[in-house]
Design an enzyme around this catalytic site. Structure first.
Site, PDB file in Angstrom:
ATOM      1  N   TRP A   1      -1.102   4.350   1.486  1.00  0.00           N
ATOM      2  CA  TRP A   1      -1.685   4.157   2.804  1.00  0.00           C
ATOM      3  C   TRP A   1      -0.712   3.767   3.819  1.00  0.00           C
TER       4      TRP A   1
ATOM      5  N   HIS B   1       0.771  -1.062   0.075  1.00  0.00           N
ATOM      6  CA  HIS B   1       0.063   0.063   0.020  1.00  0.00           C
ATOM      7  C   HIS B   1       0.978   1.419  -0.019  1.00  0.00           C
TER       8      HIS B   1
ATOM      9  N   ASN C   1     -16.878  10.391   2.344  1.00  0.00           N
ATOM     10  CA  ASN C   1     -17.687   9.456   1.500  1.00  0.00           C
ATOM     11  C   ASN C   1     -17.852  10.026   0.134  1.00  0.00           C
ATOM     12  N   PHE C   2     -18.110   9.275  -0.685  1.00  0.00           N
ATOM     13  CA  PHE C   2     -18.525   9.419  -2.111  1.00  0.00           C
ATOM     14  C   PHE C   2     -17.247   9.810  -2.972  1.00  0.00           C
ATOM     15  N   LEU C   3     -16.017   9.024  -2.457  1.00  0.00           N
ATOM     16  CA  LEU C   3     -14.995   9.229  -3.437  1.00  0.00           C
ATOM     17  C   LEU C   3     -15.164   8.385  -4.645  1.00  0.00           C
TER      18      LEU C   3
ATOM     19  N   LEU D   1     -23.575   6.829   5.400  1.00  0.00           N
ATOM     20  CA  LEU D   1     -24.580   6.783   4.271  1.00  0.00           C
ATOM     21  C   LEU D   1     -23.641   6.133   3.270  1.00  0.00           C
TER      22      LEU D   1
ATOM     23  N   SER E   1      -6.970   3.839 -11.891  1.00  0.00           N
ATOM     24  CA  SER E   1      -5.672   3.336 -11.678  1.00  0.00           C
ATOM     25  C   SER E   1      -4.256   4.331 -12.055  1.00  0.00           C
TER      26      SER E   1
ATOM     27  N   ALA F   1      -6.661   8.989  -6.717  1.00  0.00           N
ATOM     28  CA  ALA F   1      -7.348   8.856  -5.502  1.00  0.00           C
ATOM     29  C   ALA F   1      -6.497   9.289  -4.335  1.00  0.00           C
TER      30      ALA F   1
ATOM     31  N   THR G   1     -15.870   4.433   5.487  1.00  0.00           N
ATOM     32  CA  THR G   1     -15.910   3.096   5.488  1.00  0.00           C
ATOM     33  C   THR G   1     -15.651   2.873   3.909  1.00  0.00           C
TER      34      THR G   1
ATOM     35  N   ARG H   1      -3.650   6.688 -10.067  1.00  0.00           N
ATOM     36  CA  ARG H   1      -3.343   7.320  -8.832  1.00  0.00           C
ATOM     37  C   ARG H   1      -3.813   8.856  -8.394  1.00  0.00           C
TER      38      ARG H   1
HETATM   39  S1  MYA Z   1     -15.682   4.551  -0.196  1.00  0.00           S
HETATM   40  C1  MYA Z   1     -16.156   4.394  -1.658  1.00  0.00           C
HETATM   41  C2  MYA Z   1     -15.235   4.588  -2.636  1.00  0.00           C
HETATM   42  N1  MYA Z   1     -15.745   4.452  -4.010  1.00  0.00           N
HETATM   43  C3  MYA Z   1     -15.907   3.445  -4.982  1.00  0.00           C
HETATM   44  O1  MYA Z   1     -15.487   2.497  -4.631  1.00  0.00           O
HETATM   45  C4  MYA Z   1     -16.575   3.859  -6.363  1.00  0.00           C
HETATM   46  C5  MYA Z   1     -15.863   2.974  -7.507  1.00  0.00           C
HETATM   47  N2  MYA Z   1     -14.415   3.112  -7.342  1.00  0.00           N
HETATM   48  C6  MYA Z   1     -13.736   4.457  -7.753  1.00  0.00           C
HETATM   49  O2  MYA Z   1     -14.292   5.237  -8.134  1.00  0.00           O
HETATM   50  C7  MYA Z   1     -12.254   4.067  -7.668  1.00  0.00           C
HETATM   51  O3  MYA Z   1     -11.855   2.869  -7.859  1.00  0.00           O
HETATM   52  C8  MYA Z   1     -11.675   4.801  -6.410  1.00  0.00           C
HETATM   53  C9  MYA Z   1     -10.046   4.513  -6.471  1.00  0.00           C
HETATM   54  C10 MYA Z   1     -11.866   6.178  -6.333  1.00  0.00           C
HETATM   55  C11 MYA Z   1     -12.263   4.104  -5.141  1.00  0.00           C
HETATM   56  N3  MYA Z   1     -10.788   4.467   0.082  1.00  0.00           N
HETATM   57  O4  MYA Z   1      -6.224   6.357  -7.847  1.00  0.00           O
HETATM   58  P1  MYA Z   1      -5.946   4.964  -7.774  1.00  0.00           P
HETATM   59  C12 MYA Z   1      -6.533   3.509  -2.695  1.00  0.00           C
HETATM   60  C13 MYA Z   1      -9.440   4.714   0.205  1.00  0.00           C
HETATM   61  O5  MYA Z   1      -4.946   4.641  -8.607  1.00  0.00           O
HETATM   62  P2  MYA Z   1      -8.544   4.011  -8.471  1.00  0.00           P
HETATM   63  C14 MYA Z   1     -15.526   6.160   0.307  1.00  0.00           C
HETATM   64  O6  MYA Z   1     -16.088   6.771  -0.586  1.00  0.00           O
HETATM   65  C15 MYA Z   1      -5.737   2.066  -2.896  1.00  0.00           C
HETATM   66  O7  MYA Z   1      -5.632   1.386  -1.962  1.00  0.00           O
HETATM   67  N4  MYA Z   1      -8.433   4.397  -0.458  1.00  0.00           N
HETATM   68  O8  MYA Z   1      -7.217   3.999  -7.450  1.00  0.00           O
HETATM   69  C16 MYA Z   1     -14.764   6.320   1.544  1.00  0.00           C
HETATM   70  C17 MYA Z   1      -4.394   2.742  -3.705  1.00  0.00           C
HETATM   71  O9  MYA Z   1      -3.542   3.107  -2.316  1.00  0.00           O
HETATM   72  P3  MYA Z   1      -2.512   1.999  -1.924  1.00  0.00           P
HETATM   73  C18 MYA Z   1      -8.736   3.443  -1.523  1.00  0.00           C
HETATM   74  O10 MYA Z   1      -9.305   2.666  -8.405  1.00  0.00           O
HETATM   75  C19 MYA Z   1     -13.254   6.846   0.936  1.00  0.00           C
HETATM   76  C20 MYA Z   1      -4.900   3.979  -4.263  1.00  0.00           C
HETATM   77  O11 MYA Z   1      -6.148   4.138  -3.728  1.00  0.00           O
HETATM   78  C21 MYA Z   1     -10.113   3.156  -1.920  1.00  0.00           C
HETATM   79  O12 MYA Z   1      -8.393   4.691  -9.713  1.00  0.00           O
HETATM   80  C22 MYA Z   1     -12.483   7.147   2.111  1.00  0.00           C
HETATM   81  C23 MYA Z   1      -4.990   3.785  -5.526  1.00  0.00           C
HETATM   82  O13 MYA Z   1      -5.482   4.823  -6.148  1.00  0.00           O
HETATM   83  C24 MYA Z   1     -10.941   3.544  -1.150  1.00  0.00           C
HETATM   84  N5  MYA Z   1     -12.292   2.919  -1.345  1.00  0.00           N
HETATM   85  O14 MYA Z   1      -9.597   4.972  -7.569  1.00  0.00           O
HETATM   86  C25 MYA Z   1     -11.123   7.596   1.636  1.00  0.00           C
HETATM   87  N6  MYA Z   1      -9.847   2.581  -3.095  1.00  0.00           N
HETATM   88  O15 MYA Z   1      -1.326   1.877  -3.157  1.00  0.00           O
HETATM   89  C26 MYA Z   1     -10.027   7.811   2.716  1.00  0.00           C
HETATM   90  C27 MYA Z   1      -8.716   2.421  -3.676  1.00  0.00           C
HETATM   91  O16 MYA Z   1      -1.789   2.746  -0.702  1.00  0.00           O
HETATM   92  C28 MYA Z   1     -10.310   9.020   3.711  1.00  0.00           C
HETATM   93  N7  MYA Z   1      -7.797   3.237  -2.592  1.00  0.00           N
HETATM   94  O17 MYA Z   1      -3.044   0.761  -1.691  1.00  0.00           O
HETATM   95  C29 MYA Z   1      -9.107   9.217   4.569  1.00  0.00           C
HETATM   96  C30 MYA Z   1      -9.439  10.459   5.607  1.00  0.00           C
HETATM   97  C31 MYA Z   1      -9.071  11.801   4.887  1.00  0.00           C
HETATM   98  C32 MYA Z   1      -9.605  12.940   5.657  1.00  0.00           C
HETATM   99  C33 MYA Z   1      -8.695  13.163   7.022  1.00  0.00           C
HETATM  100  C34 MYA Z   1      -8.806  14.278   7.864  1.00  0.00           C
HETATM  101  C35 MYA Z   1      -8.090  14.675   8.859  1.00  0.00           C
HETATM  102  O1  JJ1 Z   2     -25.827  -6.100  -2.000  1.00  0.00           O
HETATM  103  C1  JJ1 Z   2     -24.896  -6.867  -2.216  1.00  0.00           C
HETATM  104  N1  JJ1 Z   2     -25.162  -8.045  -2.509  1.00  0.00           N
HETATM  105  C2  JJ1 Z   2     -26.432  -8.822  -3.083  1.00  0.00           C
HETATM  106  C3  JJ1 Z   2     -26.237  -9.014  -4.580  1.00  0.00           C
HETATM  107  C4  JJ1 Z   2     -25.301  -9.950  -4.891  1.00  0.00           C
HETATM  108  C5  JJ1 Z   2     -25.180  -9.862  -6.536  1.00  0.00           C
HETATM  109  C6  JJ1 Z   2     -24.158 -10.670  -6.889  1.00  0.00           C
HETATM  110  N2  JJ1 Z   2     -22.942 -10.128  -6.579  1.00  0.00           N
HETATM  111  C7  JJ1 Z   2     -26.882  -9.954  -2.479  1.00  0.00           C
HETATM  112  N3  JJ1 Z   2     -27.708 -10.622  -2.474  1.00  0.00           N
HETATM  113  C8  JJ1 Z   2     -28.092 -11.794  -1.715  1.00  0.00           C
HETATM  114  C9  JJ1 Z   2     -29.351 -11.572  -1.041  1.00  0.00           C
HETATM  115  C10 JJ1 Z   2     -30.194 -12.774  -0.579  1.00  0.00           C
HETATM  116  C11 JJ1 Z   2     -31.679 -12.225  -0.068  1.00  0.00           C
HETATM  117  C12 JJ1 Z   2     -32.314 -13.505   0.576  1.00  0.00           C
HETATM  118  C13 JJ1 Z   2     -31.542 -13.922   1.597  1.00  0.00           C
HETATM  119  C14 JJ1 Z   2     -30.090 -14.298   1.421  1.00  0.00           C
HETATM  120  C15 JJ1 Z   2     -29.630 -13.058   0.833  1.00  0.00           C
HETATM  121  O2  JJ1 Z   2     -25.905 -10.557  -1.485  1.00  0.00           O
HETATM  122  C16 JJ1 Z   2     -23.767  -6.306  -1.550  1.00  0.00           C
HETATM  123  C17 JJ1 Z   2     -23.765  -6.488  -0.078  1.00  0.00           C
HETATM  124  O3  JJ1 Z   2     -24.264  -7.521   0.284  1.00  0.00           O
HETATM  125  N4  JJ1 Z   2     -23.617  -5.246  -1.904  1.00  0.00           N
HETATM  126  C18 JJ1 Z   2     -22.363  -4.722  -2.636  1.00  0.00           C
HETATM  127  O4  JJ1 Z   2     -21.488  -5.572  -2.702  1.00  0.00           O
HETATM  128  C19 JJ1 Z   2     -22.163  -3.381  -2.874  1.00  0.00           C
HETATM  129  C20 JJ1 Z   2     -20.997  -2.957  -2.119  1.00  0.00           C
HETATM  130  C21 JJ1 Z   2     -20.929  -2.857  -0.753  1.00  0.00           C
HETATM  131  C22 JJ1 Z   2     -19.632  -2.212  -0.163  1.00  0.00           C
HETATM  132  C23 JJ1 Z   2     -19.888  -0.624  -0.024  1.00  0.00           C
HETATM  133  C24 JJ1 Z   2     -18.876   0.344  -0.105  1.00  0.00           C
HETATM  134  C25 JJ1 Z   2     -19.454   1.670   0.432  1.00  0.00           C
HETATM  135  C26 JJ1 Z   2     -18.595   2.781   0.539  1.00  0.00           C
HETATM  136  C27 JJ1 Z   2     -19.165   3.743   1.520  1.00  0.00           C
HETATM  137  O5  JJ1 Z   2     -18.737   5.044   1.746  1.00  0.00           O
END
Ligand code: MYA
Ligand code: JJ1
Length: 388
Positions: free
Chosen positions: A5, A2, A136-138, A388, A146, A150, A172, A148
């Site tokens: 991180w 990482h 949230n909402f990254l 959320l 990919s 994020a 989360t 970098r």
């Molecule tokens: S969680 C929801 C995250 N969003 C998604 O999953 C949506 C779909 N995915 C994407 O949009 C992209 O794949 C994202 C990564 C944007 C997630 N949290 O730019 P990269 C690290 C933290 O090449 P991409 C939510 O919103 C990864 O380990 N880090 O990658 C909470 C690697 O680092 P390292 C993450 O895929 C967010 C690096 O990023 C996450 O293009 C909290 C790669 O960057 C993740 N979910 O973009 C954020 N995913 O090499 C932290 C990947 O070290 C907040 N990475 O492993 C921290 C507190 C900040 C405030 C502090 C205040 C004091």
């Molecule tokens: O919704 C989720 N899974 C569903 C659908 C799976 C489809 C195939 N992958 C699931 N369904 C089974 C339901 C079944 C109902 C009858 C009883 C037995 C079970 O399991 C999953 C959670 O389980 N959701 C996701 O994977 C979405 C992403 C979750 C990570 C979220 C990160 C949030 C970031 C926050 O800031």
């Protein structure tokens, strides 16, 4: 492993189990004059933008970015589809900072291609209340993954949080990072089993027919508990007392005051639903339950495009058994046409999940703190926080 991180003030994998490390901030605050005054550099085709969530147009841009590029399940069958009303609610709580709603645009087209947000929150860890940002909402556009981006976005939101003299954060993720304070399991309760099966969200169990399955998940037409009703503005003081008292038993929880309760728990159409039990005799508010609305897009189904999901939020029982209270929540969610009711195994949720016919999902949710060490990982039931 990482590269990013490893450089951050978060619990590192190598430190797991090290009892010599104290609980609390990992690094001390720096004088505000030492916080970097200029934004971090982005790759040159991109520029920072602060997203004004009061603006209908900006809200629509954010909505569309997330609708097409935000979180999917592991088989890419569903994608979260937060509504504009939800985003506007989630990002503008009491005391929010516009500067924490951060976008990235392509300089040439001005198209929004990435997003990250923070909101302020007071989070209690054991007996200390810490001012934090909830991140949230990254989201990075699918075509820019990919590269970098994020890490730069995370550093930029950190800088802007520091400028407000806040040094901790909670977040989360569905992925494992260094290092979770706890890992929670998603559970799902079918409300519309036929649709869930048709879209591949769930499967027909072994030795089950569709009609037996529909019968299995049938619910009464109306809630059973006398005095069960929607929460109103006049209930804010009573709900705040009930909730503060309940949340105090968990190791980590929000420190909600009446303003927070009004914002986060007063019903908002299509966003958050809250119900309570008012004793028919004493008119005391004895129990409370709530859920938020988060639909998912169904990717590539001929018949359906949206899965309507309710997510369990904060629930408190002092008189009505939690099982009965949550059964009433399922009943009202069904009446509101939700297809599924989702819950994490946080707080006391384990006590009703199996009995109310929730089944474990294939997703997990990892909880994290930034710049705050917790000596041992928590059990999900020790966590009193829902993001959320
Ligand atoms: S969680 C929801 C995250 N969003 C998604 O999953 C949506 C779909 N995915 C994407 O949009 C992209 O794949 C994202 C990564 C944007 C997630 N949290 O730019 P990269 C690290 C933290 O090449 P991409 C939510 O919103 C990864 O380990 N880090 O990658 C909470 C690697 O680092 P390292 C993450 O895929 C967010 C690096 O990023 C996450 O293009 C909290 C790669 O960057 C993740 N979910 O973009 C954020 N995913 O090499 C932290 C990947 O070290 C907040 N990475 O492993 C921290 C507190 C900040 C405030 C502090 C205040 C004091
Ligand atoms: O919704 C989720 N899974 C569903 C659908 C799976 C489809 C195939 N992958 C699931 N369904 C089974 C339901 C079944 C109902 C009858 C009883 C037995 C079970 O399991 C999953 C959670 O389980 N959701 C996701 O994977 C979405 C992403 C979750 C990570 C979220 C990160 C949030 C970031 C926050 O800031």
């Amino acid at each position: 492993k990482h590269k990013f991180w490893e450089t951050q003030p978060v619990g590192q994998f190598k430190d797991i189990g090290d009892t010599s490390l104290p609980e609390g901030p990992i690094e001390p605050p720096t004088p505000l004059s030492e916080v970097k005054q200029e934004p971090y550099n982005l790759p040159s085709p991109y520029e920072w933008t602060t997203c004004d969530m009061d603006s209908e147009d900006t809200c629509t841009e954010v909505y569309n970015l997330l609708k097409c590029n935000y979180v999917e399940d592991d088989e890419n069958m569903f994608r979260f589809n937060y509504s504009k009303e939800f985003l506007s609610w989630a990002l503008r709580p009491p005391g929010y900072y516009k500067s924490w709603h951060i976008g990235v645009r392509a300089k040439a087209s001005k198209k929004l291609v990435a997003f990250i947000t923070g909101i302020p929150a007071r989070i209690r860890v054991r007996d200390v209340v810490v001012k934090m940002a909830e991140i949230n909402f990254l989201c990075v556009h699918k075509k820019l993954r990919s590269k970098r981006l994020a890490p730069v976005m995370i550093k930029e939101v950190t800088r802007r949080v520091h400028l407000e003299n806040i040094w901790q954060a909670a977040y989360t993720a569905g992925v494992v990072l260094p290092t979770p304070i706890t890992t929670c399991q998603y559970w799902h309760r079918s409300l519309n089993p036929k649709k869930l099966i048709d879209v591949g969200f769930s499967r027909l169990g072994p030795r089950m027919t569709m009609s037996r399955t529909i019968k299995l998940y049938k619910l009464p037409d109306s809630p059973a508990t006398p005095g069960f009703r929607k929460m109103e503005l006049r209930d804010v003081p009573a709900v705040t007392r009930l909730l503060r008292n309940y949340l105090s038993q968990f190791v980590v929880s929000p420190d909600f005051d009446e303003n927070d309760v009004e914002h986060w728990l007063l019903p908002t159409e299509g966003v958050v639903d809250s119900y309570l039990v008012e004793s028919p005799e004493t008119h005391d508010v004895t129990d409370f339950c709530s859920f938020y609305t988060l639909p998912s897009s169904i990717l590539g189904n001929q018949n359906y495009s949206i899965l309507k999901a309710a997510y369990s939020y904060y629930n408190v029982s002092t008189k009505t058994p939690l099982l009965q209270l949550m059964n009433d929540a399922l009943i009202v969610a069904k009446q509101k046409d939700f297809d599924v009711f989702n819950a994490l195994d946080v707080m006391h949720n384990e006590s009703f999940l199996k009995e109310l016919k929730f089944g474990p999902g294939d997703g997990q949710l990892h909880y994290y703190l930034y710049n705050y060490r917790i000596r041992n990982a928590l059990r999900p039931s020790e966590l009193g926080l829902v993001l959320l």
